[in-house]
Write a protein that holds these residues in place. Structure first.
Motif, short mmCIF file in Angstrom:
data_model
loop_
_atom_site.label_atom_id
_atom_site.label_comp_id
_atom_site.label_asym_id
_atom_site.label_seq_id
_atom_site.Cartn_x
_atom_site.Cartn_y
_atom_site.Cartn_z
N ASP A 96 0.83 -1.21 0.00
CA ASP A 96 0.00 0.00 0.00
C ASP A 96 0.86 1.26 0.00
N LEU A 99 1.75 1.87 -3.63
CA LEU A 99 0.60 2.34 -4.39
C LEU A 99 0.29 3.80 -4.08
N ALA A 104 -1.09 2.90 -8.94
CA ALA A 104 -1.20 1.48 -9.28
C ALA A 104 -0.51 1.14 -10.59
N LEU A 111 1.01 -5.79 -7.89
CA LEU A 111 -0.39 -6.10 -7.62
C LEU A 111 -0.72 -7.53 -8.05
N GLU A 200 -5.65 -7.05 2.82
CA GLU A 200 -5.49 -5.75 2.18
C GLU A 200 -4.02 -5.53 1.85
N THR A 201 -3.76 -4.52 1.02
CA THR A 201 -2.41 -4.31 0.51
C THR A 201 -1.40 -3.89 1.57
N PRO A 237 -13.48 -1.54 -2.65
CA PRO A 237 -12.52 -0.78 -1.85
C PRO A 237 -12.52 -1.21 -0.39
N TRP A 241 -9.10 2.83 0.56
CA TRP A 241 -9.21 3.22 -0.84
C TRP A 241 -10.59 3.75 -1.20
N VAL A 244 -10.65 0.54 -6.35
CA VAL A 244 -9.59 -0.43 -6.63
C VAL A 244 -9.57 -0.82 -8.10
N TYR A 359 -6.87 2.13 -7.18
CA TYR A 359 -6.19 2.38 -5.91
C TYR A 359 -6.00 3.86 -5.64
#
Length: 363
Positions: A96, A99, A104, A111, A200-201, A237, A241, A244, A359
């Motif tokens: 994240d 990003l 992104a 990703l 999640e990222t 999302p 975010w 996405v 993102y």
């Protein structure tokens, strides 16, 4: 082997630190480790010892029982002292962060790694629930209400009240489909797999350049659940975010699904896969909808207000793509329209990729 602590650096706002170690008499020890401990918080947020027990059980299960190199290794633990020591994954960084910093488009390959990692985790852990829960129960009791059936029964009861209070009650076939969707999630069948509980990222660490060599982290809320719950983050999302993007267009959906199908052949069945994914996405949107009263107290322009609209619409769009849960999908769209009218600042064009590229971070 005597080991002394050199310096330490607190990571994030909670009880996690990077600690530099020094071995006595030239002993061979890791240069740095990550230490997690039971939090102390004035309002009691995330202070429960079960969180460390769960993380310890999950990480040992994945590395020792399944020999899966997707997570940090446990080095030591003292649950009586509320401490767990694990491998330091530096210089990897959270996806994240990349990003947010670069967008992104600059990290399409990273990703793809993120999507595959969650598919691989599910594929590797299917069929091993008994082994995991043997480890977990050996460390302490598990709240029965945290189980799948109890969790989704509560969600169904709570959802009715929140939807009615908002002015978007479930009726007729939409309510029937809600029950069917929650039945799917509470009884996943071949899709029952381990999740870290927060796909999640921010919970994927990888190298910025060269081979990603990714690792999943933060297993405090780990448990067996419907595998497609971990795919929701690709379509809808999460808290961080506003958008996405379209995982089908970017290929992320295929990366995830192919990895999952290596352990769950049923993932190749379009109807079954689509229904499970729609159920997971719609249920996530419903969970987020429970925040609407809180969001009403926030000032116009706060990103959390339009984000709830984006969440409902992204979930509905996913269900439509997979031709699943049509009445529940229409309910989600009507509820999003209601929120758009209720809050003019939330009436934004989330499908405009120029305004909301994949993102887009929530402020």
């Amino acid at each position: 082997m005597p080991i002394r602590v050199g310096t330490w650096e607190r990571l994030e706002l909670w009880a996690v630190a990077r600690v530099a170690l020094r071995g006595a008499d030239g002993a061979d020890v890791p240069r740095t480790v990550i230490v997690k401990w039971v939090r102390t918080h004035p309002v009691g947020t995330r202070t429960e010892l079960w969180r460390l027990r769960t993380e310890l059980a999950a990480l040992r299960f994945l590395s020792d029982d399944l020999n899966l190199a997707l997570t940090p290794r446990i080095i030591a633990a003292d649950l009586s002292a509320g401490l767990v020591v694990m491998e330091d994954l530096a210089p990897r960084t959270a996806l994240d962060h990349l990003l947010r910093r670069d967008g992104a488009a600059a990290h399409a390959d990273r990703l793809a790694v993120f999507a595959r990692a969650h598919g691989e985790l599910s594929a590797a852990t299917v069929g091993h629930a008994d082994t995991y829960y043997t480890r977990r129960t050996a460390l302490g009791p598990i709240d029965p209400a945290a189980g799948l059936v109890g969790r989704f029964a509560r969600l169904q009861d709570e959802t009715r009240g929140h939807a009615a209070a908002l002015g978007a009650p479930f009726t007729g076939q939409a309510e029937t489909e809600l029950g069917t969707a929650l039945d799917e999630l509470s009884d996943p069948g071949p899709f029952l797999a381990l999740s870290n509980g927060d796909a999640e990222t921010n919970n994927l660490l990888l190298n910025e350049s060269g081979p990603a060599d990714a690792r999943l982290i933060d297993f405090e809320s780990a448990g067996y659940t419907h595998a497609l719950s971990d795919a929701v983050c690709l379509y809808v999302p999460g808290p961080a975010w506003m958008s996405v993007g379209d995982p089908i267009a970017t290929g992320l959906a295929d990366h995830y699904r192919r990895a999952l199908a290596c352990g769950v052949p049923e993932a190749e069945d379009d109807r079954r896969y689509g229904f499970g994914l729609a159920a997971a996405c719609i249920s996530w949107a419903i969970v987020r909808l429970q925040r609407f009263a809180l969001l009403d107290t926030r000032s116009p322009g706060d990103d959390s207000r339009p984000q709830l609209v984006a969440t409902l619409e992204a979930a509905a769009r996913t269900a439509e793509t997979h031709r699943a849960l049509p009445h529940l999908t229409r309910w989600a769209r009507r509820t999003a329209d209601l929120l758009r009218r209720r809050r003019p600042d939330a009436d934004l064009a989330f499908t405009d990729r120029a305004a909301f590229p994949p993102y887009t971070a929530r402020a």
